[in-house]
Design a protein around this motif. Sequence first.
Motif, short mmCIF file in Angstrom:
data_model
loop_
_atom_site.label_atom_id
_atom_site.label_comp_id
_atom_site.label_asym_id
_atom_site.label_seq_id
_atom_site.Cartn_x
_atom_site.Cartn_y
_atom_site.Cartn_z
N ALA A 1 0.83 -1.18 -0.20
CA ALA A 1 0.11 -0.07 0.13
C ALA A 1 0.77 1.44 0.14
CB ALA A 1 -1.03 0.09 1.31
N ILE A 2 1.99 1.04 0.60
CA ILE A 2 2.79 2.39 0.66
C ILE A 2 3.72 2.69 -0.51
CG2 ILE A 2 5.07 3.21 1.88
CD1 ILE A 2 2.70 3.67 3.51
N LEU A 3 3.98 1.62 -1.05
CA LEU A 3 4.96 1.61 -2.31
C LEU A 3 4.27 1.29 -3.69
CD1 LEU A 3 8.11 -0.28 -1.49
CD2 LEU A 3 7.53 2.15 -1.15
N ILE A 4 4.47 2.29 -4.46
CA ILE A 4 3.73 1.91 -5.99
C ILE A 4 4.99 1.82 -7.07
CG2 ILE A 4 2.09 2.78 -7.62
CD1 ILE A 4 0.74 4.46 -5.24
N ASN A 5 5.37 0.86 -7.43
CA ASN A 5 6.13 0.53 -8.27
C ASN A 5 7.34 1.55 -8.41
OD1 ASN A 5 4.90 -1.47 -9.87
ND2 ASN A 5 3.46 0.08 -10.53
N GLY A 6 8.01 1.51 -7.06
CA GLY A 6 9.29 2.46 -6.82
C GLY A 6 8.82 3.90 -6.38
N GLY A 7 7.56 4.05 -6.45
CA GLY A 7 7.03 5.38 -5.93
C GLY A 7 6.51 5.29 -4.56
N THR B 1 8.85 7.02 14.19
CA THR B 1 8.06 6.95 12.88
C THR B 1 8.21 8.10 11.94
OG1 THR B 1 6.81 5.01 13.93
CG2 THR B 1 5.87 6.10 11.76
N ILE B 2 7.69 9.32 12.74
CA ILE B 2 7.60 10.55 12.02
C ILE B 2 8.90 10.95 11.37
CG2 ILE B 2 7.12 12.84 12.21
CD1 ILE B 2 5.45 12.32 14.28
N LYS B 3 10.17 10.54 12.11
CA LYS B 3 11.45 10.91 11.37
C LYS B 3 11.50 10.07 10.40
CE LYS B 3 16.14 11.69 12.53
NZ LYS B 3 16.65 11.20 11.38
N LEU B 4 11.64 8.55 10.22
CA LEU B 4 11.58 7.83 9.31
C LEU B 4 11.01 8.09 8.10
CD1 LEU B 4 12.10 3.86 9.52
CD2 LEU B 4 10.74 4.72 7.77
N ARG B 5 9.53 8.20 8.27
CA ARG B 5 8.84 8.76 6.92
C ARG B 5 9.33 10.00 6.47
NH1 ARG B 5 3.23 6.86 7.33
NH2 ARG B 5 3.17 5.07 8.13
N ARG B 6 9.68 11.00 7.28
CA ARG B 6 9.83 12.24 6.46
C ARG B 6 11.38 12.06 5.92
NH1 ARG B 6 12.78 16.90 7.00
NH2 ARG B 6 11.74 18.89 6.35
N ASP B 7 12.20 11.41 6.38
CA ASP B 7 13.48 11.24 5.73
C ASP B 7 13.40 10.47 4.45
OD1 ASP B 7 14.79 12.71 8.03
OD2 ASP B 7 15.42 10.84 9.05
N ALA B 8 12.69 9.47 4.53
CA ALA B 8 12.53 8.42 3.48
C ALA B 8 11.79 9.52 2.45
CB ALA B 8 11.78 7.33 3.73
N VAL B 9 10.80 10.20 2.54
CA VAL B 9 10.17 10.97 1.53
C VAL B 9 11.15 11.92 1.00
CG1 VAL B 9 8.17 12.42 1.16
CG2 VAL B 9 7.92 10.57 2.44
N ASP C 1 13.27 7.81 -0.75
CA ASP C 1 13.96 6.34 -0.61
C ASP C 1 13.02 5.33 -0.46
OD1 ASP C 1 15.51 4.10 0.30
OD2 ASP C 1 16.74 5.32 1.56
N ALA C 2 12.41 4.98 -1.46
CA ALA C 2 11.11 3.99 -1.38
C ALA C 2 11.70 2.86 -0.83
CB ALA C 2 10.66 3.67 -2.90
N ALA C 3 12.84 2.17 -0.77
CA ALA C 3 13.35 1.11 -0.23
C ALA C 3 13.32 1.13 1.23
CB ALA C 3 14.76 0.77 -0.55
N ARG C 4 13.52 2.18 2.02
CA ARG C 4 13.86 2.34 3.27
C ARG C 4 12.26 2.34 3.85
NH1 ARG C 4 16.08 8.11 5.84
NH2 ARG C 4 17.33 7.67 4.08
N ILE C 5 11.34 3.13 3.15
CA ILE C 5 10.05 3.15 3.91
C ILE C 5 9.45 2.02 3.50
CG2 ILE C 5 8.81 4.18 1.71
CD1 ILE C 5 7.58 6.14 3.57
N GLY C 6 9.57 1.15 2.36
CA GLY C 6 8.89 -0.15 2.18
C GLY C 6 9.64 -1.23 3.25
N ALA C 7 10.98 -1.20 3.60
CA ALA C 7 11.19 -1.98 4.47
C ALA C 7 10.62 -1.70 6.12
CB ALA C 7 12.98 -1.76 4.83
N GLN C 8 10.26 -0.61 6.38
CA GLN C 8 9.92 -0.30 7.59
C GLN C 8 8.31 -0.89 7.42
OE1 GLN C 8 7.20 2.12 8.44
NE2 GLN C 8 7.35 2.15 10.64
N ALA C 9 7.69 -0.78 6.36
CA ALA C 9 6.27 -0.98 6.19
C ALA C 9 6.34 -2.82 6.10
CB ALA C 9 5.61 -0.25 5.11
N ALA C 10 7.11 -3.17 5.59
CA ALA C 10 7.01 -4.81 5.49
C ALA C 10 7.05 -5.50 6.96
CB ALA C 10 8.26 -5.11 4.66
#
Length: 430
Positions: A53-59, A78-86, A90-99
Amino acid sequence: MLAWMRENHPVDPSKIGITGSSQGGIHSWMAVAHGMGVAAAARQNFTADVSRAILINGGINRRAIISRRSSVDYLPSTIKLRRDAVVEYDAARIGAQAATRDLRELLRGATIPVMVQFAFEDEWGMANNVIDDYLALGGPKKLYLGTGGHGSANVPSERRFGQHWINRWFDRWLKDERNGIEGEHPVTVAMLDTWRHLSLPAFPPPTVRMTQYNLEGDGRTGGGLARENGADRGAQRLQPGDAEAVSPERPLARQSLEHRSGADFGLAEFYDAGGPLGGPLGALARFRLDSLRYSTPKLEHDLVLAGIPKIQIAFHGTARMHQVALRLWAIDGSSGRRRLISRVSATSDRGDGDGQHVRIEMSATAYRVLAGGSVELEISNLDLDWDAAKQDWRSLWAIPVFEPGEIAVHSGERPFAFLKLPELRDPDEA
């Protein structure tokens, strides 16, 4: 909560069901995935795999942004990780956290009865994800696809149907009422706009035929979608490395930021503003929305789509990161009204001059295009559309790439670019 229910209420502890929407939908999945002893579940409006849900083909889905106005008390980490990743895209970072909260693998083979409901136009991403959730289940199951979640159309009759279906599901599996629901078709689809129901054995239904339409022309002056009726041209389709070898005919877009009044505006400002679409003078108005359009000839007969469109394109980008958005429109032949019926985007961080070929699924859909109308594929540099009536942007899924550059889409002699539409063989079924 389940323990509290069993300890404090005179219920049969073996006959407890769970239902919920959005975050409650995730909780419902958790009860099933972790074997918490529920007898049946009916979950709505979220996939079991949060990362999808968080990732859309690299976006990155714009819903990843935690607004300052949020009523939810998020952890500072969580707020810091989200902001830094956006900000760094860095889709991979936010995707790994969501996974870390993904549940689908735990659902495989689950045998308790589960009902799944989701909207085709839910802002949390494609219904395709929920279809995969449904397929992973091993016990009695039902799937509804239509409307009712996160920004989708509010249709009272569909809300009533969804609740009635849930009530019947729990009556059957918690109260042992023989109401026949398990013997009915497992899938109900409400077609966009008309909300007419299709009762199906599966989705996509087995009577769907994937029909190929090749992209012809440059998309600027009457680009076409030519139905493939000849011999199989599969040998000419993209192979690994082909995208790097092609020489695109025309640029798709110059993704230019106007930087009004000399002010800088990028992903940090976009995140801190809560990701608003922003109206004609907002952040996204600084982009130049540029599109290529490819249309079928006027249809001689109604065309019923029910399934997952698929797309193949090859493109180059001059910037470090670039984004290509694909939208499928139904065009009414009499009024010219445009109706968005499917979409997807692809975001790449390849270097300058690199090419990329993409074979991806668009979002699942169910729609009847009336005779005299047409189907149009739009390829653009932004994953959203300008609403002229409201003078605002709409339909943003993936956060845009705030980096100027040029994207070029190949449209050479070989059918590098094509669209496959899920056409229901017998329109009378719909």
